[in-house]
Design an enzyme around this catalytic site. Structure first.
Site, PDB file in Angstrom:
ATOM      1  N   ASP A  13      46.830  34.345  39.800  1.00 52.15           N
ATOM      2  CA  ASP A  13      48.222  34.776  39.965  1.00 52.15           C
ATOM      3  C   ASP A  13      49.054  34.064  38.900  1.00 52.15           C
ATOM      4  O   ASP A  13      49.159  32.833  38.899  1.00 52.15           O
ATOM      5  CB  ASP A  13      48.712  34.416  41.365  1.00 52.15           C
ATOM      6  CG  ASP A  13      50.021  35.100  41.726  1.00 52.15           C
ATOM      7  OD1 ASP A  13      50.545  35.864  40.883  1.00 52.15           O
ATOM      8  OD2 ASP A  13      50.518  34.866  42.834  1.00 52.15           O
ATOM      9  N   ASP A 107      50.486  40.907  37.080  1.00 54.41           N
ATOM     10  CA  ASP A 107      50.378  39.447  37.059  1.00 54.41           C
ATOM     11  C   ASP A 107      49.342  38.863  37.997  1.00 54.41           C
ATOM     12  O   ASP A 107      49.274  37.641  38.145  1.00 54.41           O
ATOM     13  CB  ASP A 107      51.746  38.826  37.365  1.00 54.41           C
ATOM     14  CG  ASP A 107      52.279  39.217  38.731  1.00 54.41           C
ATOM     15  OD1 ASP A 107      51.751  40.175  39.326  1.00 54.41           O
ATOM     16  OD2 ASP A 107      53.227  38.567  39.201  1.00 54.41           O
ATOM     17  N   GLU A 108      48.512  39.671  38.622  1.00 49.00           N
ATOM     18  CA  GLU A 108      47.484  39.099  39.481  1.00 49.00           C
ATOM     19  C   GLU A 108      46.262  40.000  39.553  1.00 49.00           C
ATOM     20  O   GLU A 108      46.337  41.208  39.356  1.00 49.00           O
ATOM     21  CB  GLU A 108      48.020  38.809  40.888  1.00 49.00           C
ATOM     22  CG  GLU A 108      48.493  40.018  41.651  1.00 49.00           C
ATOM     23  CD  GLU A 108      48.913  39.667  43.083  1.00 49.00           C
ATOM     24  OE1 GLU A 108      48.222  38.844  43.733  1.00 49.00           O
ATOM     25  OE2 GLU A 108      49.916  40.223  43.553  1.00 49.00           O
TER      26      GLU A 108
END
Length: 358
Positions: A13, A107-108
């Site tokens: 993350d 983003d993850e």
């Protein structure tokens, strides 16, 4: 005794991703409370730096509320093309360590490193190496959770943020879950958490003590999932090739909203989330659906199917707002809104120009 090897799952993350990119690219923003979004009366926070989060500023918050909480807040407009480019850099790093990558957003992502493509001694060492490579390639930090399934890995990645990592091993998994508040469980949103609290369920141990039949009575089709995660069980594989039939995002407001400006700010934030996902995957659909849940938990949806795929974020934003406006005037406050795009169209069928331009 099963001969199946214990899976090694990492959840990566990126830390305050959008805001961190802005602080990286503009040194004058470093160390200051930053919100990605627009400060106008209908604006909404897309992302907040850690400095802003200390004031209670978070994503999906109306900009006017964010400014009340943090008068020194600096708004910067989103640059999705930059975030997508950085996300692509990060995914190149992932591919150095595994072929099993399941992106969740820009983003993850989940990574299955059981096969140990990089030849590192442990999954812990692999997570450290991935985070170091991300920093080297992008100048940004990432947090990691390491465990034997996806549910625990995602929980673990929150445990040492920012710029840290945490591991939940097979021998500690079940007891670790028992000690956690259910409100921290992935898949248990604020509304479900409140319902669980009302039923006397506040920790994983409380949830584990409820029989499956009782959970089914109160939570319907989600009962098996809650039964399993209370025991640290999650058999879902990391699936890099899962076929998506839709992309959606939803948010539960801190209070029931009646003001159209605040409701529409939430809808716009969800539309931007979905638009970012669609653009990053180059998957575009024709059908836009807005969901709203009222204060009495009654849920309604409004949908529109457009003549061509929605390839422009402004089209999605405008359509979503028009759909939620069809619910006015409101007899009750709205506690949750969501936006979904479905009816995906193949690349060779996307003919014509966008309905609107930026």
């Amino acid at each position: 005794m099963s001969d199946t090897p214990v899976r090694k799952i990492i959840h990566i993350d990126m830390d305050a991703f959008f805001a961190s990119v802005e602080q990286r690219d503009d040194p004058t923003l470093r160390g200051k409370p930053v919100a990605v979004g627009h400060a106008g009366p209908r604006g909404v926070v897309a992302a907040a730096s850690y400095e802003a989060r200390t004031f209670g500023v978070r994503s999906a918050l109306p900009s006017v509320t964010a400014l009340r909480r943090c008068p020194e807040l600096i708004f910067v407009p989103p640059r999705f093309e930059v975030y997508r480019a950085v996300s692509a850099q990060v995914h190149v790093v992932f591919a150095e360590f595994t072929d099993l990558i399941q992106p969740l957003s820009l983003d993850e992502a989940y990574l299955d490193v059981t096969a140990n493509k990089a030849g590192l001694p442990t999954a812990w060492a692999t997570a450290k190496a991935i985070r170091a490579r991300i920093r080297q390639e992008t100048g940004l930090t990432a947090s990691a959770g390491v465990s034997y399934n996806k549910f625990l890995a995602k929980l673990a990645s929150d445990h040492r943020k920012p710029d840290g990592q945490f591991a939940v091993t097979p021998d500690m998994g079940p007891s670790w879950v028992e000690a956690l508040p259910v409100a921290k469980f992935h898949g248990v949103g604020p509304v479900t958490a409140r319902k669980m609290h009302a039923l006397g369920i506040r920790t994983g141990a409380d949830l584990k003590n409820k029989p499956l039949a009782w959970l089914a009575q109160h939570f319907g089709s989600s009962a098996q999932w809650y039964h399993d995660i209370a025991r640290g069980i999650d058999e879902r594989p990391v699936n890099p090739n899962r076929e998506r039939k839709s992309s959606g995002s939803e948010t539960t407001f801190e209070r029931d909203l009646i003001d159209p400006a605040e409701i529409e700010a939430g809808v716009l934030r969800m539309a931007d989330d979905v638009a970012g996902w669609c653009e990053s995957r180059q998957m575009f659909g024709r059908t836009v659906t807005v969901k709203a849940k009222f204060a009495d938990f009654r849920q309604v949806t409004r949908s529109r199917t457009l003549p061509q795929a929605v390839v422009d974020a402004d089209v999605l934003r405008a359509t979503s707002v028009e759909l939620v406006r069809s619910l006015y005037p409101l007899a009750l406050g709205i506690r949750l809104v969501g936006v979904t795009v479905s009816n995906f169209v193949a690349a060779d069928e996307r003919t014509g120009m966008p309905l609107f331009t930026r």
